[in-house]
Write a protein that holds these residues in place. Structure first.
Motif, mmCIF file in Angstrom:
data_model
loop_
_atom_site.group_PDB
_atom_site.id
_atom_site.type_symbol
_atom_site.label_atom_id
_atom_site.label_comp_id
_atom_site.label_asym_id
_atom_site.label_seq_id
_atom_site.Cartn_x
_atom_site.Cartn_y
_atom_site.Cartn_z
ATOM 1 N N GLN A 160 58.628 24.136 65.252
ATOM 2 C CA GLN A 160 57.499 23.646 66.053
ATOM 3 C C GLN A 160 56.188 23.823 65.301
ATOM 4 O OE1 GLN A 160 58.810 25.518 70.049
ATOM 5 N NE2 GLN A 160 57.390 23.876 70.590
ATOM 6 N N THR A 161 56.033 24.976 64.653
ATOM 7 C CA THR A 161 54.824 25.245 63.867
ATOM 8 C C THR A 161 54.674 24.225 62.749
ATOM 9 O OG1 THR A 161 54.930 27.615 64.355
ATOM 10 C CG2 THR A 161 53.674 26.958 62.401
ATOM 11 N N CYS A 162 55.730 24.017 62.006
ATOM 12 C CA CYS A 162 55.707 23.077 60.883
ATOM 13 C C CYS A 162 55.449 21.646 61.372
ATOM 14 C CB CYS A 162 57.008 23.177 60.101
ATOM 15 S SG CYS A 162 56.981 22.327 58.519
ATOM 16 N N THR A 163 56.108 21.270 62.444
ATOM 17 C CA THR A 163 55.925 19.924 63.002
ATOM 18 C C THR A 163 54.472 19.701 63.388
ATOM 19 O OG1 THR A 163 58.204 19.861 63.798
ATOM 20 C CG2 THR A 163 56.642 18.364 64.856
ATOM 21 N N GLN A 164 53.851 20.707 64.001
ATOM 22 C CA GLN A 164 52.446 20.578 64.394
ATOM 23 C C GLN A 164 51.545 20.485 63.174
ATOM 24 O OE1 GLN A 164 52.623 22.357 68.752
ATOM 25 N NE2 GLN A 164 50.836 21.576 67.845
ATOM 26 N N LEU A 165 51.884 21.225 62.133
ATOM 27 C CA LEU A 165 51.059 21.225 60.925
ATOM 28 C C LEU A 165 51.109 19.903 60.172
ATOM 29 C CD1 LEU A 165 51.699 24.786 59.482
ATOM 30 C CD2 LEU A 165 49.520 23.876 60.313
ATOM 31 N N VAL A 166 52.302 19.325 60.054
ATOM 32 C CA VAL A 166 52.448 18.115 59.229
ATOM 33 C C VAL A 166 52.180 16.833 59.996
ATOM 34 C CG1 VAL A 166 54.017 19.244 57.614
ATOM 35 C CG2 VAL A 166 54.953 17.942 59.533
ATOM 36 N N ARG A 167 52.142 16.910 61.326
ATOM 37 C CA ARG A 167 51.788 15.772 62.185
ATOM 38 C C ARG A 167 52.500 14.476 61.778
ATOM 39 N NH1 ARG A 167 45.293 16.400 63.131
ATOM 40 N NH2 ARG A 167 45.346 18.579 63.695
ATOM 41 N N GLY A 168 53.801 14.541 61.661
ATOM 42 C CA GLY A 168 54.586 13.342 61.367
ATOM 43 C C GLY A 168 54.664 13.003 59.892
ATOM 44 N N GLY A 169 54.134 13.849 59.032
ATOM 45 C CA GLY A 169 54.133 13.572 57.596
ATOM 46 C C GLY A 169 55.436 13.891 56.890
ATOM 47 N N LEU A 170 56.349 14.567 57.577
ATOM 48 C CA LEU A 170 57.644 14.913 56.995
ATOM 49 C C LEU A 170 58.752 14.536 57.966
ATOM 50 C CD1 LEU A 170 56.920 18.540 55.652
ATOM 51 C CD2 LEU A 170 56.973 16.428 54.311
ATOM 52 N N SER A 171 59.915 14.284 57.410
ATOM 53 C CA SER A 171 61.081 13.995 58.255
ATOM 54 C C SER A 171 61.586 15.294 58.870
ATOM 55 C CB SER A 171 62.186 13.348 57.424
ATOM 56 O OG SER A 171 62.743 14.305 56.537
ATOM 57 N N SER A 172 62.418 15.178 59.887
ATOM 58 C CA SER A 172 62.972 16.384 60.526
ATOM 59 C C SER A 172 63.854 17.156 59.549
ATOM 60 C CB SER A 172 63.735 16.028 61.797
ATOM 61 O OG SER A 172 64.796 15.149 61.515
ATOM 62 N N GLU A 173 64.515 16.447 58.643
ATOM 63 C CA GLU A 173 65.340 17.122 57.631
ATOM 64 C C GLU A 173 64.463 17.947 56.691
ATOM 65 O OE1 GLU A 173 65.588 13.686 58.119
ATOM 66 O OE2 GLU A 173 67.340 13.857 59.429
ATOM 67 N N GLU A 174 63.319 17.404 56.302
ATOM 68 C CA GLU A 174 62.406 18.123 55.412
ATOM 69 C C GLU A 174 61.831 19.349 56.116
ATOM 70 O OE1 GLU A 174 60.547 14.632 52.576
ATOM 71 O OE2 GLU A 174 60.010 14.617 54.725
ATOM 72 N N ILE A 175 61.499 19.198 57.387
ATOM 73 C CA ILE A 175 60.983 20.329 58.160
ATOM 74 C C ILE A 175 62.051 21.412 58.272
ATOM 75 C CG2 ILE A 175 60.264 21.051 60.487
ATOM 76 C CD1 ILE A 175 58.733 18.366 60.646
ATOM 77 N N ASP A 176 63.285 21.025 58.562
ATOM 78 C CA ASP A 176 64.392 21.994 58.646
ATOM 79 C C ASP A 176 64.541 22.753 57.336
ATOM 80 O OD1 ASP A 176 64.924 21.186 61.223
ATOM 81 O OD2 ASP A 176 66.640 19.918 60.683
ATOM 82 N N MET A 177 64.470 22.025 56.232
ATOM 83 C CA MET A 177 64.637 22.635 54.911
ATOM 84 C C MET A 177 63.516 23.652 54.642
ATOM 85 S SD MET A 177 65.135 20.757 51.238
ATOM 86 C CE MET A 177 63.434 20.245 51.086
ATOM 87 N N ILE A 178 62.290 23.280 54.972
ATOM 88 C CA ILE A 178 61.150 24.188 54.764
ATOM 89 C C ILE A 178 61.315 25.448 55.602
ATOM 90 C CG2 ILE A 178 58.675 24.482 55.217
ATOM 91 C CD1 ILE A 178 58.373 21.481 54.441
ATOM 92 N N CYS A 179 61.666 25.288 56.866
ATOM 93 C CA CYS A 179 61.790 26.434 57.776
ATOM 94 C C CYS A 179 62.935 27.352 57.363
ATOM 95 C CB CYS A 179 61.954 25.956 59.214
ATOM 96 S SG CYS A 179 60.480 25.105 59.820
#
Length: 196
Positions: free
Chosen positions: A139-158
């Protein structure tokens, strides 16, 4: 003459000074800002000290604060600071002056790093379970990137954040683990603030 500002009792001002990092003059300036973001007709021209400290503004008024207007965590910040002071009130009821003052104090330049880290942790702990789990980080990452990354990329970062920061290998970041990560972030103090 018609713009009479609410006057706090000496005891209230002393209490506010004791509980914040502000001087009496700064507290009065913050109250003026609170009145201004409420807009005309929302904050009465004259109030008793009790009314002045308990009036609740709609949370949408916080969007008038430049630093919060563009902040992806604006809603979460509002939730955290309205939960802290009075558990009997919900964020839906708005924010009172004392909650607003506490928020401004935590985000002030005078607030110590430890206090800022404590509140940052609370803001990122979306499910309020006392740890930053994978869902909180997503949720934190999603809010930070505001749609700039795919869900797979967010999962990988987290997953990478947990892998590198989860010292006790329990799959989540405790406050101490989070604090350890934040202390290595050189720009944390300069970004976790609001102007008064």
């Amino acid at each position: 003459m018609g713009n009479k500002v609410a006057i706090f009792t000496e005891e209230q001002l002393e209490d506010y000074q004791d509980c914040t990092f502000f001087t009496r003059k700064e507290i009065l300036r913050i109250h003026k800002r609170f009145r201004e973001i409420g807009g005309p007709g929302v904050v009465p021209q004259t109030m008793t000290p009790h009314e002045a400290s308990n009036l609740r503004l709609p949370l949408s008024c916080l969007e008038k604060i430049h630093e919060l207007k563009e902040n992806p965590f604006r809603e979460r910040i509002s939730e955290v600071f309205t939960q802290c002071r009075d558990p009997g009130h919900s964020a839906d009821e708005g924010i009172c002056f004392e909650e607003f003052l506490e928020m401004m104090s935590v985000f002030s330049d005078q607030a110590p790093r430890d206090l800022k880290v404590h509140y940052a942790f609370k803001i990122y702990d979306f499910d309020n379970d006392g740890v930053l789990g994978l869902n909180d980080l997503e949720q934190t990452c999603t809010q930070l990137v505001r749609g700039g990354l795919s869900s797979e990329e967010i999962d990988m970062i987290c997953e990478k954040v947990i892998e590198e920061s989860d010292i006790d290998s329990d799959g989540a970041l405790s406050f101490l683990e989070f604090e350890h990560v934040v202390t290595r972030a050189a720009d944390f103090l300069s970004t976790f603030h609001l102007r008064i």
